[in-house]
Scaffold this motif. Structure first.
Motif, PDB file in Angstrom:
ATOM      1  N   THR A  38      28.848 -20.862  -6.606  1.00 49.99           N
ATOM      2  CA  THR A  38      29.086 -21.315  -5.179  1.00 49.99           C
ATOM      3  C   THR A  38      29.183 -22.522  -5.156  1.00 49.99           C
ATOM      4  O   THR A  38      28.472 -23.365  -5.642  1.00 49.99           O
ATOM      5  N   PHE A  39      30.316 -22.927  -4.686  1.00 52.19           N
ATOM      6  CA  PHE A  39      30.848 -24.328  -4.524  1.00 52.19           C
ATOM      7  C   PHE A  39      30.718 -25.163  -3.499  1.00 52.19           C
ATOM      8  O   PHE A  39      30.786 -24.746  -2.227  1.00 52.19           O
ATOM      9  N   GLU A  40      30.656 -26.406  -3.688  1.00 47.89           N
ATOM     10  CA  GLU A  40      30.555 -27.568  -2.441  1.00 47.89           C
ATOM     11  C   GLU A  40      31.630 -28.516  -3.085  1.00 47.89           C
ATOM     12  O   GLU A  40      31.190 -29.435  -3.664  1.00 47.89           O
ATOM     13  N   ILE A  41      32.822 -28.452  -3.069  1.00 49.95           N
ATOM     14  CA  ILE A  41      33.762 -29.054  -3.419  1.00 49.95           C
ATOM     15  C   ILE A  41      34.958 -29.498  -2.659  1.00 49.95           C
ATOM     16  O   ILE A  41      35.425 -28.654  -1.933  1.00 49.95           O
ATOM     17  N   THR A  42      35.546 -30.829  -2.743  1.00 49.63           N
ATOM     18  CA  THR A  42      36.704 -31.137  -2.092  1.00 49.63           C
ATOM     19  C   THR A  42      37.626 -31.695  -3.333  1.00 49.63           C
ATOM     20  O   THR A  42      37.046 -32.292  -4.361  1.00 49.63           O
ATOM     21  N   TRP A  43      38.856 -31.562  -3.291  1.00 54.11           N
ATOM     22  CA  TRP A  43      39.648 -32.226  -4.328  1.00 54.11           C
ATOM     23  C   TRP A  43      40.726 -32.798  -3.879  1.00 54.11           C
ATOM     24  O   TRP A  43      41.796 -32.294  -3.428  1.00 54.11           O
ATOM     25  N   CYS A  65      35.673 -32.815 -12.110  1.00 56.22           N
ATOM     26  CA  CYS A  65      34.223 -32.498 -12.671  1.00 56.22           C
ATOM     27  C   CYS A  65      33.422 -32.049 -11.574  1.00 56.22           C
ATOM     28  O   CYS A  65      33.531 -32.338 -10.389  1.00 56.22           O
ATOM     29  N   VAL A  66      32.195 -31.396 -11.885  1.00 58.69           N
ATOM     30  CA  VAL A  66      31.368 -30.544 -10.999  1.00 58.69           C
ATOM     31  C   VAL A  66      29.984 -30.666 -11.799  1.00 58.69           C
ATOM     32  O   VAL A  66      29.883 -30.625 -12.945  1.00 58.69           O
ATOM     33  N   GLN A 112      38.191 -37.151 -10.488  1.00 56.55           N
ATOM     34  CA  GLN A 112      37.765 -37.740  -9.140  1.00 56.55           C
ATOM     35  C   GLN A 112      35.997 -37.491  -9.354  1.00 56.55           C
ATOM     36  O   GLN A 112      35.559 -36.310  -9.298  1.00 56.55           O
ATOM     37  N   LEU A 113      35.380 -38.629  -9.385  1.00 54.53           N
ATOM     38  CA  LEU A 113      33.940 -38.697  -9.266  1.00 54.53           C
ATOM     39  C   LEU A 113      33.441 -39.536  -8.296  1.00 54.53           C
ATOM     40  O   LEU A 113      33.988 -40.585  -8.117  1.00 54.53           O
ATOM     41  N   ALA A 171      34.536 -40.218  -2.375  1.00 60.27           N
ATOM     42  CA  ALA A 171      34.115 -38.686  -2.021  1.00 60.27           C
ATOM     43  C   ALA A 171      32.905 -38.301  -2.847  1.00 60.27           C
ATOM     44  O   ALA A 171      32.786 -38.649  -4.035  1.00 60.27           O
ATOM     45  N   PRO A 172      32.002 -37.586  -2.483  1.00 58.85           N
ATOM     46  CA  PRO A 172      31.098 -37.184  -3.297  1.00 58.85           C
ATOM     47  C   PRO A 172      31.411 -36.185  -4.459  1.00 58.85           C
ATOM     48  O   PRO A 172      32.420 -35.547  -4.220  1.00 58.85           O
ATOM     49  N   THR A 173      30.766 -36.414  -5.725  1.00 55.17           N
ATOM     50  CA  THR A 173      30.736 -35.533  -6.779  1.00 55.17           C
ATOM     51  C   THR A 173      30.670 -34.153  -6.350  1.00 55.17           C
ATOM     52  O   THR A 173      29.774 -33.626  -5.679  1.00 55.17           O
TER      53      THR A 173
END
Length: 316
Positions: free
Chosen positions: A98-103, A13-14, A52-53, A80-82
Motif C-alpha cells: 500500500t503506497f503513499e507516494i508522489t513522483w 526510492c521508497v 527523489q528523496l 517532497a516527503p520521501t
C-alpha cells in the motif's frame, strides 16, 4: 572480464514499512529502481541513481543505505516527503503493498561519467508528472547507452489500465532488455499468455525479454528461441526485492559479457543461447539469496558466486 561500464538507474526510492502480524513494524530502504542500483553496487558495479528523496529521516536512511554500497545518489532537490509503502507479509512471506507516494522528478545534474547502460521502471515510469521526465532522460542517453526496463506493476498506482499499457509499451519500445514477472504481464494483458506477450514485445524493439515465474524459475525470450531455468530450493523469508535482485544479477552478467553500452547493442541481438542461459543463472541465483533473508538485501559478489552452484542448468 571486460571493462566495468558506468551504469545509471533512474527511479524512485521508497521507505518500506514491513508489517508482520504479531511483530513490530520494521522500516527497510526500498523502491524497485533503488534496489536495483543497490544490488549492482554490491556486485562491484559503478552505479549512479537519479531519484527523489525528501529532507526527512526516511530520506536520510535510504541515502545512507545506498551510499554504503557505493551508489552515487543524484537528487532533484525536491522538498517532497520521501515516498513510503506499507508492506504486508503473509505466512509464506509473500508481500502486498500500500503506497503513499508522489513522483514529481524535476531537472537533475548529469551523472559524473556518461552511462553505458540505463535502467528504469516501476512507479518512476508509471506515475505522472515524473514519468515524463524519466522517459525524456532515457531518450537522451539512448544513443550511447543500452536500456533496460522493468514495469514492476503496482496496480494501485497504475491509474487507467489502457493508459498504463500504452505507457509500458512506450518503455518497452525504447529498451534493449525488458524484465517482467508473469504477474506483471497478466495484469497488463489479462487475456494473453505471458509467453505470447514476451514474444510480441520482442517485435517492438527489445533484443531480449526476461520473464520471472517466482518459485517456477525464469525464462528468457529471443526471436525464435526460449531459454528456461528453474529456481533453486530455498527457505523463503520474504519476497521483498526479489525481482529487483533478479534484475541486478542479470545486468551484472550482461556487463561481464561486454553486452552493455551502445557497442554491445548489436551483440545483444545475436546473443548465444548458452550466454543467455548463464545470464539467467546469475539472475535467479541473485533472487534466491535475496528471498532467503528479510528485506531487499541482494548478494555481494562472494554470495552470488556461492549461490550459483545451486541453480539448475538452463534448458534450451
Amino acid at each position: 572480464m571486460p571493462d566495468s561500464p558506468a551504469l545509471l538507474v533512474i527511479g524512485e526510492c521508497v521507505a518500506d514499512i514491513v508489517r508482520v502480524p504479531g511483530e513490530p513494524d520494521r522500516i527497510h530502504p526500498g523502491g524497485s529502481p533503488a534496489n536495483v542500483a543497490y544490488g549492482l553496487a554490491r556486485l562491484g558495479r559503478s552505479t549512479t541513481l537519479i531519484t527523489q528523496l525528501g529532507p526527512d529521516p526516511d530520506g536520510r536512511l535510504i541515502e545512507d543505505h545506498l551510499t554504503s554500497a557505493g551508489v552515487r545518489v543524484i537528487g532533484d532537490g525536491s522538498d517532497a516527503p520521501t515516498p513510503a509503502a506499507t508492506v504486508e507479509l503473509d505466512e509464506a512471506g509473500r508481500a502486498t503493498y500500500t503506497f503513499e507516494i508522489t513522483w514529481t522528478l524535476g531537472p537533475v545534474a548529469q551523472p559524473p561519467e556518461p552511462p553505458r547502460h540505463v535502467h528504469t521502471g516501476s512507479v518512476a515510469t508509471a506515475l505522472e508528472p515524473g514519468a515524463d521526465t524519466v522517459l525524456d532522460l532515457v531518450r537522451s542517453f539512448r544513443e550511447t547507452a543500452t536500456v533496460s526496463y522493468d514495469p514492476n506493476v503496482r496496480p494501485g498506482l497504475m491509474g487507467d489500465h489502457a493508459r498504463a499499457v500504452r505507457r509500458a509499451e512506450r518503455c518497452v519500445a525504447l529498451s534493449d532488455v525488458v524484465k517482467a514477472s508473469d504477474e506483471d504481464l497478466r495484469w497488463l494483458y489479462p487475456d494473453e499468455p505471458p509467453e505470447r506477450t514476451a514474444e510480441r514485445w520482442l517485435r517492438s524493439g527489445p533484443a531480449v525479454v526476461l520473464v520471472t515465474r517466482g518459485a517456477g524459475g525464469a525464462a528468457a525470450f529471443l526471436p525464435g528461441r526460449t531459454v528456461n531455468t528453474g529456481a533453486p530450493p530455498v527457505r523463503v523469508a520474504d519476497t521483498v526485492g526479489a525481482g529487483d535482485a533478479f534484475m541486478s544479477g542479470a545486468l551484472h552478467a550482461l556487463a561481464s559479457y561486454g553486452l552493455l553500452g551502445a557497442p554491445g547493442r548489436a551483440r545483444l541481438r545475436s546473443l548465444d543461447a548458452a550466454v543467455l542461459g548463464d545470464v539467467l543463472r546469475y539472475a535467479v541465483a541473485s533472487a534466491a539469496v535475496t528471498v532467503a533473508r528479510a528485506g531487499a538485501l541482494p548478494p555481494d559478489e562472494e554470495e552470488l558466486a556461492a549461490a550459483l552452484t545451486g541453480v539448475p542448468a538452463p534448458e534450451r
